[in-house]
Write an enzyme that holds these catalytic residues in place. Sequence first.
Site, PDB file in Angstrom:
ATOM      1  N   PHE A 127       0.774  -1.361   0.156  1.00 58.75           N
ATOM      2  CA  PHE A 127       0.074   0.105  -0.187  1.00 58.75           C
ATOM      3  C   PHE A 127       0.813   1.360  -0.043  1.00 58.75           C
ATOM      4  CE2 PHE A 127      -2.530   3.477   1.770  1.00 58.75           C
ATOM      5  CZ  PHE A 127      -3.537   3.460   1.015  1.00 58.75           C
ATOM      6  N   ASP A 216       9.309   2.449   1.954  1.00 61.41           N
ATOM      7  CA  ASP A 216       7.961   2.958   2.329  1.00 61.41           C
ATOM      8  C   ASP A 216       7.905   2.992   3.806  1.00 61.41           C
ATOM      9  OD1 ASP A 216       5.450   4.210   2.931  1.00 61.41           O
ATOM     10  OD2 ASP A 216       4.525   3.344   1.288  1.00 61.41           O
ATOM     11  N   LYS A 245       2.489   9.769   8.287  1.00 59.34           N
ATOM     12  CA  LYS A 245       1.647   9.096   9.722  1.00 59.34           C
ATOM     13  C   LYS A 245       2.005   9.715  10.865  1.00 59.34           C
ATOM     14  CE  LYS A 245      -1.195   5.661   7.594  1.00 59.34           C
ATOM     15  NZ  LYS A 245      -0.758   4.885   6.376  1.00 59.34           N
TER      16      LYS A 245
END
Length: 396
Positions: A127, A216, A245
């Site tokens: 993702f 990532d 995040k």
Amino acid sequence: MSHLMNTYGRLPVTFEKGEGVWLFDNHGEKYLDALSGVAVNGLGHAHPKLIQAINQQVAKLIHVSNIYHIREQELLADKLCEVSGMDKVFFCNSGCEANEASIKLARLYGHQRGVANPEIIVMEKSFHGRTLATLSATGNRKAQAGFEPLVSGFVRVPYDDVEAVKQVALNNKNVVAILVEPVQGEGGINIPHDATGYLKALREICDTQGWLLMVDEVQTGIGRTGTWFAFQHTEIQPDVMSLAKGLGSGVPIGACLARGVAAETFTPGKHGSTFGGNPLATAAGLATLSIIQEEKLRENADKMGNLIAQGFRAAFADTPEVVSIRNAGLMIGVELDRPCAELVKLALAEHMLINVTAERVIRLLPPLVINESEVAHLVSKLSAVVKKFLQHSASK
Ligand SMILES: *Cc1c(COP(=O)(O)O)cnc(C)c1O
């Protein structure tokens, strides 16, 4: 009727305030937050030192353009490079934007080396975001469906499969980079079977081929797995890393970090962002990093994550329907033998906020500040909810 676009299936609850790992709804009911706004609120809610840092910054300056020097942005870049071993930082506002920067950087790097159609190796079940390029990089057909034509320039291989990457290296001369999550979050808390060996093998292939290794760490970064960044469980250093995040504790911020030649790829005019790295967001980032350091939250993430996993192993020792319990610090996955999305509502009814991903994996991402008694509360209450669910649902 709501005037919001229909992009989320929302649960019937509205939160009004928070404190530490607890959230309070508009009826004053208290919930244990084991999701942290999806790995965002690492410091929990309403951390006094974060409030102070943000308030002080708001009173001074919220935003100025990147055509000027921004002191807080430079300080946060210094700090991020110090703790990561990277050389340069580009700031943006989210995880997908951080990955967009990584993807553009890799393409530019390719063109500079004479590759006219550069391609990036990406993984199944990955993702990377919802913008067109990051959606195209994402390994989830359901998320992509309806948005074709997708962006080209990605080659997909199975996750945790070094041989598949080697095969691509033999046959494809357009590849310039690998983009990989050290632990897959949305994909189901997938930890490579040899977690350190996998990244090391990818690093070696990249070195041999002249490719960039791009990690990532949007979900795994900022203390979540017990180190600042998940790649730090290994001895390797990536060329590019994306963050978001947990970096701003809820104030939107993303970052693309690069090292060596990769750090010299962008030049003025090649990339930019109006909001990226503004004084408010970077002040929140600076406060977040210093609080994690002062309060030893990486150490706590490691300890509490293992405690939660141990707790579930004990609670589910006689529950064969629980197929696997895995964790990297406070990224915790409990895989069942059946779809279990329904558990999100059942847990909410018991005043716990959890997530289910990849259909059958209960995903927990509690705040890094969670303590032993909160862990005990979570494990005992959630395991009871899961056992009750298993009794009443048929296996697939
Ligand atoms: C959440 C996430 C993203 C996307 O971040 P946004 O801020 O939602 O754009 C990208 N990569 C990973 C690994 C993520 O977990």
